[in-house]
Write a protein that holds these residues in place. Structure first.
Motif, mmCIF file in Angstrom:
data_model
loop_
_atom_site.group_PDB
_atom_site.id
_atom_site.type_symbol
_atom_site.label_atom_id
_atom_site.label_comp_id
_atom_site.label_asym_id
_atom_site.label_seq_id
_atom_site.Cartn_x
_atom_site.Cartn_y
_atom_site.Cartn_z
ATOM 1 N N ARG A 351 4.340 -10.328 -17.739
ATOM 2 C CA ARG A 351 5.064 -11.169 -16.886
ATOM 3 C C ARG A 351 5.582 -10.832 -15.552
ATOM 4 N NH1 ARG A 351 7.860 -15.961 -19.060
ATOM 5 N NH2 ARG A 351 6.725 -16.366 -20.961
ATOM 6 N N GLU A 352 5.492 -9.412 -15.283
ATOM 7 C CA GLU A 352 5.943 -8.970 -14.148
ATOM 8 C C GLU A 352 5.098 -7.676 -13.567
ATOM 9 O OE1 GLU A 352 10.332 -8.750 -13.484
ATOM 10 O OE2 GLU A 352 10.237 -8.943 -15.709
ATOM 11 N N ILE A 353 4.629 -7.630 -12.183
ATOM 12 C CA ILE A 353 4.148 -6.424 -11.650
ATOM 13 C C ILE A 353 4.844 -6.309 -10.332
ATOM 14 C CG2 ILE A 353 1.939 -5.639 -10.662
ATOM 15 C CD1 ILE A 353 0.553 -6.623 -12.925
ATOM 16 N N TYR A 354 5.268 -5.017 -10.173
ATOM 17 C CA TYR A 354 5.784 -4.533 -9.073
ATOM 18 C C TYR A 354 5.019 -3.151 -8.452
ATOM 19 C CZ TYR A 354 10.149 -6.795 -10.759
ATOM 20 O OH TYR A 354 11.006 -7.636 -11.362
ATOM 21 N N ALA A 355 4.297 -3.592 -7.383
ATOM 22 C CA ALA A 355 3.405 -2.704 -6.796
ATOM 23 C C ALA A 355 3.959 -1.907 -5.368
ATOM 24 C CB ALA A 355 2.040 -3.406 -6.448
ATOM 25 N N ASP A 356 3.407 -0.613 -5.536
ATOM 26 C CA ASP A 356 3.736 0.414 -4.434
ATOM 27 C C ASP A 356 2.489 0.184 -3.222
ATOM 28 O OD1 ASP A 356 5.241 1.982 -2.794
ATOM 29 O OD2 ASP A 356 5.526 3.430 -4.208
ATOM 30 N N VAL A 357 2.666 0.883 -2.390
ATOM 31 C CA VAL A 357 1.632 0.792 -1.326
ATOM 32 C C VAL A 357 0.496 1.541 -1.725
ATOM 33 C CG1 VAL A 357 3.446 0.617 0.470
ATOM 34 C CG2 VAL A 357 2.759 2.859 0.001
ATOM 35 N N PRO A 358 -0.601 1.059 -1.177
ATOM 36 C CA PRO A 358 -1.929 1.829 -1.628
ATOM 37 C C PRO A 358 -2.020 3.337 -0.947
ATOM 38 C CG PRO A 358 -2.346 -0.348 -0.620
ATOM 39 C CD PRO A 358 -0.919 0.093 -0.348
ATOM 40 N N LEU A 359 -2.277 4.224 -1.873
ATOM 41 C CA LEU A 359 -2.565 5.682 -1.380
ATOM 42 C C LEU A 359 -4.048 6.201 -1.230
ATOM 43 C CD1 LEU A 359 0.182 7.396 -3.611
ATOM 44 C CD2 LEU A 359 0.609 6.618 -1.222
ATOM 45 N N VAL A 360 -4.387 6.884 -0.234
ATOM 46 C CA VAL A 360 -5.777 7.196 -0.161
ATOM 47 C C VAL A 360 -6.022 8.263 -1.169
ATOM 48 C CG1 VAL A 360 -7.527 8.213 1.318
ATOM 49 C CG2 VAL A 360 -5.892 6.210 2.242
ATOM 50 N N SER A 361 -6.895 8.366 -1.721
ATOM 51 C CA SER A 361 -7.431 9.377 -2.613
ATOM 52 C C SER A 361 -9.226 9.507 -2.538
ATOM 53 C CB SER A 361 -7.199 9.179 -4.154
ATOM 54 O OG SER A 361 -7.471 10.323 -4.881
ATOM 55 N N GLY A 362 -9.515 10.609 -1.449
ATOM 56 C CA GLY A 362 -10.879 10.683 -1.377
ATOM 57 C C GLY A 362 -11.317 9.495 -0.950
ATOM 58 N N ASP A 363 -12.421 8.856 -1.562
ATOM 59 C CA ASP A 363 -12.876 7.638 -1.152
ATOM 60 C C ASP A 363 -12.401 6.315 -1.739
ATOM 61 O OD1 ASP A 363 -14.445 8.966 0.798
ATOM 62 O OD2 ASP A 363 -16.173 8.877 -0.232
ATOM 63 N N GLU A 364 -11.235 6.218 -2.506
ATOM 64 C CA GLU A 364 -10.763 5.301 -3.246
ATOM 65 C C GLU A 364 -9.108 5.197 -2.685
ATOM 66 O OE1 GLU A 364 -11.809 5.102 -7.895
ATOM 67 O OE2 GLU A 364 -10.902 6.767 -7.061
ATOM 68 N N SER A 399 -7.441 0.512 -8.629
ATOM 69 C CA SER A 399 -7.900 1.220 -7.546
ATOM 70 C C SER A 399 -8.870 0.223 -6.780
ATOM 71 C CB SER A 399 -8.798 2.639 -8.231
ATOM 72 O OG SER A 399 -9.985 2.046 -9.098
ATOM 73 N N LEU A 400 -9.264 0.536 -5.620
ATOM 74 C CA LEU A 400 -10.292 0.047 -4.848
ATOM 75 C C LEU A 400 -11.102 0.939 -3.916
ATOM 76 C CD1 LEU A 400 -7.929 -2.499 -2.694
ATOM 77 C CD2 LEU A 400 -9.807 -3.129 -4.266
ATOM 78 N N PRO A 401 -12.283 0.489 -3.449
ATOM 79 C CA PRO A 401 -12.974 1.721 -2.694
ATOM 80 C C PRO A 401 -12.120 1.563 -1.315
ATOM 81 C CG PRO A 401 -14.606 -0.221 -3.613
ATOM 82 C CD PRO A 401 -13.115 -0.653 -3.910
ATOM 83 N N LEU A 402 -12.553 2.669 -0.725
ATOM 84 C CA LEU A 402 -11.754 2.893 0.686
ATOM 85 C C LEU A 402 -11.838 1.771 1.417
ATOM 86 C CD1 LEU A 402 -10.291 5.350 2.081
ATOM 87 C CD2 LEU A 402 -12.289 5.747 3.196
ATOM 88 N N ASP A 403 -11.027 1.139 2.105
ATOM 89 C CA ASP A 403 -10.924 -0.033 2.927
ATOM 90 C C ASP A 403 -11.380 -1.254 2.260
ATOM 91 O OD1 ASP A 403 -10.391 2.133 5.088
ATOM 92 O OD2 ASP A 403 -12.667 2.289 5.267
ATOM 93 N N GLY A 404 -11.245 -1.355 1.020
ATOM 94 C CA GLY A 404 -11.744 -2.289 0.150
ATOM 95 C C GLY A 404 -10.941 -3.793 -0.017
ATOM 96 N N PHE A 405 -9.883 -3.599 0.795
ATOM 97 C CA PHE A 405 -9.006 -4.934 0.500
ATOM 98 C C PHE A 405 -9.878 -6.311 0.792
ATOM 99 C CE2 PHE A 405 -6.463 -1.533 2.613
ATOM 100 C CZ PHE A 405 -5.713 -1.340 1.692
#
Length: 509
Positions: A351-364, A399-405
């Protein structure tokens, strides 16, 4: 003299048309992150953790080379009143602030801190809160702090109902607006006509905290409680050159719009704060029950990337959407679908998702979030009884690929992207490329053009070496030559020809 647009070495993403002159045969596509399984990444497997783990802050500490997560552990149940038959939801006992650490952001450990006693033992990961830092959702690394013992900062909210203080703050001459009388009466009847304030804390390790000697650093008069809802401190904003916070700047939906809205306030020193100003408001494209509950915003390669939490009040659904801005004030909300959707109805994130800011981890890019099955004022916990053995909230990751928004996606037919003229610094051009369909061949060629769209000898499409594989740092070359230093400071355009490719970003290095 540089061009009208000088990008230097700043990476350029394709979230908007700022550098785009023309796109043919391709389209802009939002890429939701991939969730890491269906279970929480941190199991509630210790007696002190209860059935509700709520993420407060996640950050990467480069000094300790660790990802650190502060989370709130508690027991939440719903019970039926035998007299009225209504269901109430609440906590049983005290909440506990805990710390988890990770070397990769995926596998987490709970360090034995030995600071707080629980059931006769100090072998746990609970951090002490005697100094008042119970609201650990606003911890950040202060990149401008020279004192290593104050490198971690936190802001914690409190309420003060002292009648003398409230009366004095009601007369604050700097507050030139007021709350509607119906809301004033309602709050006074509830005994909630109080001042909300914020205290500043500092720490060397995120475990032991000390109060700033000048606390509180901000007080809201009761008639102008513009920091009354969830707030997220982004720390130092390198774009606007100020410390910044985003919050519900709406007196908790008691503004004339009667909706939760997102505002921004700034400070030069974390002590002196501007009055919050509204920057994000629902519009006619949103469902009528849309309110904005929370915004986690970070600076990312010259852009503001935000995860704006929509609150659909009729359904109790809370879900983040991707927003972005170039000035921190005017936000683009072109992507109206959820960025991280809720899970199955019976899952911990149903029912609810509270997301924090993306963090860079290598190429992710790693995005951590709290999921709840309850719904905000609606849903299972408000409809039937749940005990402490039922999961109320858990912590997930996507997770997303780096810059992958978002990317410019081309299919099997060749597509073209032409940029506006710009100047740059650096020697080589790198592309961040994904593939639209791994089963089909990818090909990208890049041509340099002059500012009036004329060809440049040796750098035409006929000279371009094709790139035939995805990658976050694919170097562009022409007849084996990648050195572009001769064009530094000169206005050029890029003419990209894409086939079965996702163009995420480019950068001169």
């Amino acid at each position: 003299m540089t061009s009208l647009i000088d990008i230097g070495k700043e990476k350029q993403l394709f979230l908007d048309e700022y550098l785009v002159e023309r796109i043919t045969g391709a389209r802009q596509v939002l890429h939701p992150p991939q969730k890491m399984g269906t279970d929480p990444i941190i199991p509630a497997d210790s007696p002190w953790e209860g059935n509700s783990l709520v993420m407060r802050t996640v950050l990467y500490d480069s000094q300790d080379e660790l990802y650190k997560m502060w989370y709130l552990a508690s027991d939440i149940t719903s019970q039926r009143d035998p007299g009225t038959g209504t269901i109430t939801v609440g906590g049983n006992g005290d909440s506990r602030v805990c710390l988890a650490v990770s070397t990769d952001g995926r596998n987490w450990e709970k360090p034995d801190l030995g600071r707080v006693e629980f059931d006769g033992s100090r072998h746990n990961n609970i951090i002490p809160t005697e100094n008042g830092i119970a609201d650990s959702k606003n911890i950040f690394l202060d990149t401008r702090e020279p004192d290593p013992f104050r490198r971690l900062k936190a802001m914690s909210r409190f309420s003060d109902g002292d009648p003398e203080l409230v009366a004095r703050l009601e007369r604050d001459p700097s507050v030139y607006y007021e709350m509607d009388a119906k809301y004033v009466d309602a709050l006074k009847q509830k005994g909630n006509w109080t001042s909300l304030g914020w205290n500043l804390y500092h720490s060397a390790d995120g475990v032991d905290w000390e109060q700033y000697e000048g606390n509180p650093v901000f007080r809201d008069p009761p008639q102008a409680r513009t920091w009354a809802g969830p707030a997220r401190f982004m720390g130092w904003d390198p774009i606007r050159q100020a410390y910044a916070v985003h919050m519900e700047a709406c007196q908790h939906a008691r503004s004339p719009l009667m909706k939760r809205l997102i505002g921004r306030a700034e400070s030069p020193d974390l002590v002196h704060w501007s009055r919050p100003e509204t920057i994000l408001v629902p519009d006619e494209q949103d469902p009528p029950d849309t309110q904005f509950y929370f915004a986690a915003i970070t600076a990312y390669h010259g852009l503001y990337i935000g995860l704006l939490t929509y609150f659909f009040t009729e359904r109790g659904i809370i879900v983040p959407h991707l927003v972005f801005s170039r000035d921190g004030i005017h936000y683009d909300r072109r992507f109206r679908e959820p960025f991280i959707p809720v899970g199955e109805a019976d899952s911990y994130e149903g029912r609810e998702i509270y997301a924090d800011v993306p963090l860079v981890s290598g190429d992710e890019l790693l995005i951590f979030y709290t999921g709840r099955i309850a719904g905000h004022g609606a849903g299972p916990f408000y409809e039937r009884e749940f005990g402490a053995d039922s999961v109320y909230a858990g912590i997930g990751m996507a997770s997303l690929p780096l810059d992958g928004f978002c990317s410019i996606d081309a299919g099997d037919e060749e597509a073209e992207v032409v940029t506006r003229a710009f100047s740059f610094s650096g020697d080589r051009l790198q592309l961040n490329l994904g593939t639209a369909d791994p089963a089909l061949p990818l090909e990208v060629k890049v041509e340099l053009l002059g500012p009036a769209h004329h060809h440049i000898s040796g750098f035409t499409v006929r000279d371009a070496d094709p790139i035939r594989a995805p990658g976050v740092r694919q170097t562009v070359s022409w007849n084996g030559v990648s050195d572009l230093s001769r064009f530094r400071g000169e206005p050029i355009k890029l003419h990209l020809r894409l086939r079965n490719a996702q163009l995420r970003a480019f950068q001169f290095v």
